[in-house]
Motif scaffolding. Structure first.
Motif, PDB file in Angstrom:
ATOM      1  N   PHE A  22       8.980  -3.957 -43.474  1.00  0.00           N
ATOM      2  CA  PHE A  22       8.993  -4.503 -44.824  1.00  0.00           C
ATOM      3  C   PHE A  22       9.942  -5.688 -44.934  1.00  0.00           C
ATOM      4  N   SER A  23      11.116  -5.573 -44.325  1.00  0.00           N
ATOM      5  CA  SER A  23      12.063  -6.690 -44.379  1.00  0.00           C
ATOM      6  C   SER A  23      11.551  -7.888 -43.594  1.00  0.00           C
ATOM      7  N   PHE A  24      10.864  -7.654 -42.474  1.00  0.00           N
ATOM      8  CA  PHE A  24      10.283  -8.763 -41.727  1.00  0.00           C
ATOM      9  C   PHE A  24       9.219  -9.480 -42.552  1.00  0.00           C
ATOM     10  N   ILE A  25       8.399  -8.726 -43.265  1.00  0.00           N
ATOM     11  CA  ILE A  25       7.371  -9.345 -44.111  1.00  0.00           C
ATOM     12  C   ILE A  25       8.015 -10.156 -45.224  1.00  0.00           C
ATOM     13  N   ILE A  26       9.075  -9.651 -45.819  1.00  0.00           N
ATOM     14  CA  ILE A  26       9.772 -10.400 -46.875  1.00  0.00           C
ATOM     15  C   ILE A  26      10.359 -11.690 -46.319  1.00  0.00           C
ATOM     16  N   ILE A  27      10.983 -11.609 -45.145  1.00  0.00           N
ATOM     17  CA  ILE A  27      11.546 -12.814 -44.516  1.00  0.00           C
ATOM     18  C   ILE A  27      10.445 -13.810 -44.194  1.00  0.00           C
ATOM     19  N   LEU A  28       9.303 -13.335 -43.715  1.00  0.00           N
ATOM     20  CA  LEU A  28       8.180 -14.216 -43.406  1.00  0.00           C
ATOM     21  C   LEU A  28       7.665 -14.915 -44.657  1.00  0.00           C
ATOM     22  N   ILE A  29       7.557 -14.188 -45.751  1.00  0.00           N
ATOM     23  CA  ILE A  29       7.088 -14.793 -47.012  1.00  0.00           C
ATOM     24  C   ILE A  29       8.088 -15.827 -47.509  1.00  0.00           C
ATOM     25  N   LEU A  30       9.376 -15.517 -47.419  1.00  0.00           N
ATOM     26  CA  LEU A  30      10.389 -16.480 -47.862  1.00  0.00           C
ATOM     27  C   LEU A  30      10.367 -17.752 -47.006  1.00  0.00           C
ATOM     28  N   CYS A  31      10.165 -17.608 -45.700  1.00  0.00           N
ATOM     29  CA  CYS A  31      10.074 -18.791 -44.836  1.00  0.00           C
ATOM     30  C   CYS A  31       8.853 -19.632 -45.177  1.00  0.00           C
ATOM     31  N   MET A  32       7.740 -18.974 -45.493  1.00  0.00           N
ATOM     32  CA  MET A  32       6.539 -19.718 -45.868  1.00  0.00           C
ATOM     33  C   MET A  32       6.739 -20.455 -47.186  1.00  0.00           C
ATOM     34  N   LYS A  33       7.394 -19.813 -48.143  1.00  0.00           N
ATOM     35  CA  LYS A  33       7.680 -20.478 -49.421  1.00  0.00           C
ATOM     36  C   LYS A  33       8.609 -21.674 -49.209  1.00  0.00           C
ATOM     37  N   LEU A  34       9.619 -21.504 -48.370  1.00  0.00           N
ATOM     38  CA  LEU A  34      10.545 -22.591 -48.071  1.00  0.00           C
ATOM     39  C   LEU A  34       9.818 -23.754 -47.401  1.00  0.00           C
ATOM     40  N   LEU A  35       8.932 -23.444 -46.470  1.00  0.00           N
ATOM     41  CA  LEU A  35       8.158 -24.493 -45.823  1.00  0.00           C
ATOM     42  C   LEU A  35       7.253 -25.214 -46.810  1.00  0.00           C
ATOM     43  N   HIS A  36       6.684 -24.472 -47.757  1.00  0.00           N
ATOM     44  CA  HIS A  36       5.851 -25.089 -48.783  1.00  0.00           C
ATOM     45  C   HIS A  36       6.673 -26.048 -49.644  1.00  0.00           C
ATOM     46  N   VAL A  37       7.876 -25.634 -50.016  1.00  0.00           N
ATOM     47  CA  VAL A  37       8.740 -26.493 -50.832  1.00  0.00           C
ATOM     48  C   VAL A  37       9.127 -27.753 -50.059  1.00  0.00           C
ATOM     49  N   ILE A  38       9.465 -27.608 -48.793  1.00  0.00           N
ATOM     50  CA  ILE A  38       9.852 -28.764 -47.979  1.00  0.00           C
ATOM     51  C   ILE A  38       8.685 -29.724 -47.812  1.00  0.00           C
ATOM     52  N   LEU A  39       7.500 -29.190 -47.503  1.00  0.00           N
ATOM     53  CA  LEU A  39       6.337 -30.060 -47.336  1.00  0.00           C
ATOM     54  C   LEU A  39       5.965 -30.747 -48.640  1.00  0.00           C
ATOM     55  N   HIS A  40       6.103 -30.043 -49.747  1.00  0.00           N
ATOM     56  CA  HIS A  40       5.788 -30.643 -51.043  1.00  0.00           C
ATOM     57  C   HIS A  40       6.815 -31.713 -51.419  1.00  0.00           C
ATOM     58  N   ALA A  41       8.081 -31.501 -51.026  1.00  0.00           N
ATOM     59  CA  ALA A  41       9.133 -32.468 -51.356  1.00  0.00           C
ATOM     60  C   ALA A  41       8.930 -33.782 -50.591  1.00  0.00           C
ATOM     61  N   PHE A  42       8.512 -33.700 -49.358  1.00  0.00           N
ATOM     62  CA  PHE A  42       8.287 -34.902 -48.558  1.00  0.00           C
ATOM     63  C   PHE A  42       6.862 -35.425 -48.668  1.00  0.00           C
ATOM     64  N   LYS A  43       6.053 -34.802 -49.529  1.00  0.00           N
ATOM     65  CA  LYS A  43       4.662 -35.186 -49.769  1.00  0.00           C
ATOM     66  C   LYS A  43       3.848 -35.190 -48.479  1.00  0.00           C
ATOM     67  N   LEU A  44       4.062 -34.159 -47.666  1.00  0.00           N
ATOM     68  CA  LEU A  44       3.311 -34.003 -46.426  1.00  0.00           C
ATOM     69  C   LEU A  44       2.166 -33.015 -46.569  1.00  0.00           C
ATOM     70  N   ASP A  45       1.974 -32.481 -47.761  1.00  0.00           N
ATOM     71  CA  ASP A  45       0.962 -31.458 -47.952  1.00  0.00           C
ATOM     72  C   ASP A  45      -0.404 -32.013 -48.337  1.00  0.00           C
ATOM     73  N   LYS A  46      -0.513 -33.301 -48.515  1.00  0.00           N
ATOM     74  CA  LYS A  46      -1.790 -33.881 -48.906  1.00  0.00           C
ATOM     75  C   LYS A  46      -2.329 -34.740 -47.773  1.00  0.00           C
ATOM     76  N   GLU A  47      -3.605 -34.521 -47.456  1.00  0.00           N
ATOM     77  CA  GLU A  47      -4.258 -35.341 -46.449  1.00  0.00           C
ATOM     78  C   GLU A  47      -4.849 -36.572 -47.120  1.00  0.00           C
ATOM     79  N   GLU A  48      -4.735 -37.686 -46.431  1.00  0.00           N
ATOM     80  CA  GLU A  48      -5.367 -38.885 -46.946  1.00  0.00           C
ATOM     81  C   GLU A  48      -6.837 -38.834 -46.567  1.00  0.00           C
TER      82      GLU A  48
END
Length: 85
Positions: A22-48
C-alpha cells in the motif's frame, strides 16, 4: 510454537506485507503526480501537431482483387506460427 502464536505471527506478517504494498502504491501515485506537475510547468505535456505536406486523399481505396491471396497468406502464417508454438 503453538497454533495461536503461529496465527498471530502470520497475521502480523500479512499486515506488514499489505502495508508495504500500500505504501509503495501511494509513493508511486505521488511520483506520477509530481511528474505531471513538472511536465505541465515546463509545457512538455503537449505534442505539436505534425505538419503534413501532402493532402489527404479524398478518393476511396480501390480493391485490387487479391483478397483471396492475402487471406491465404495470412492463414498460412497463422498456421505456421501455431505449429512452431
Amino acid at each position: 510454537m503453538t497454533i495461536t502464536e503461529m496465527l498471530g505471527q502470520s497475521g502480523l506478517l500479512t499486515l506488514l506485507g499489505m502495508s508495504v504494498v500500500f505504501s509503495f502504491i501511494i509513493i508511486l501515485i505521488l511520483c506520477m503526480k509530481l511528474l505531471h506537475v513538472i511536465l505541465h510547468a515546463f509545457k512538455l505535456d503537449k505534442e505539436e501537431p505534425a505538419k503534413t505536406t501532402t493532402p489527404v486523399a479524398s478518393t476511396p481505396v480501390q480493391q485490387t482483387g487479391n483478397d483471396g491471396a492475402i487471406i491465404a497468406a495470412i492463414a498460412a502464417a497463422v498456421h505456421d506460427k501455431t505449429l512452431k508454438s
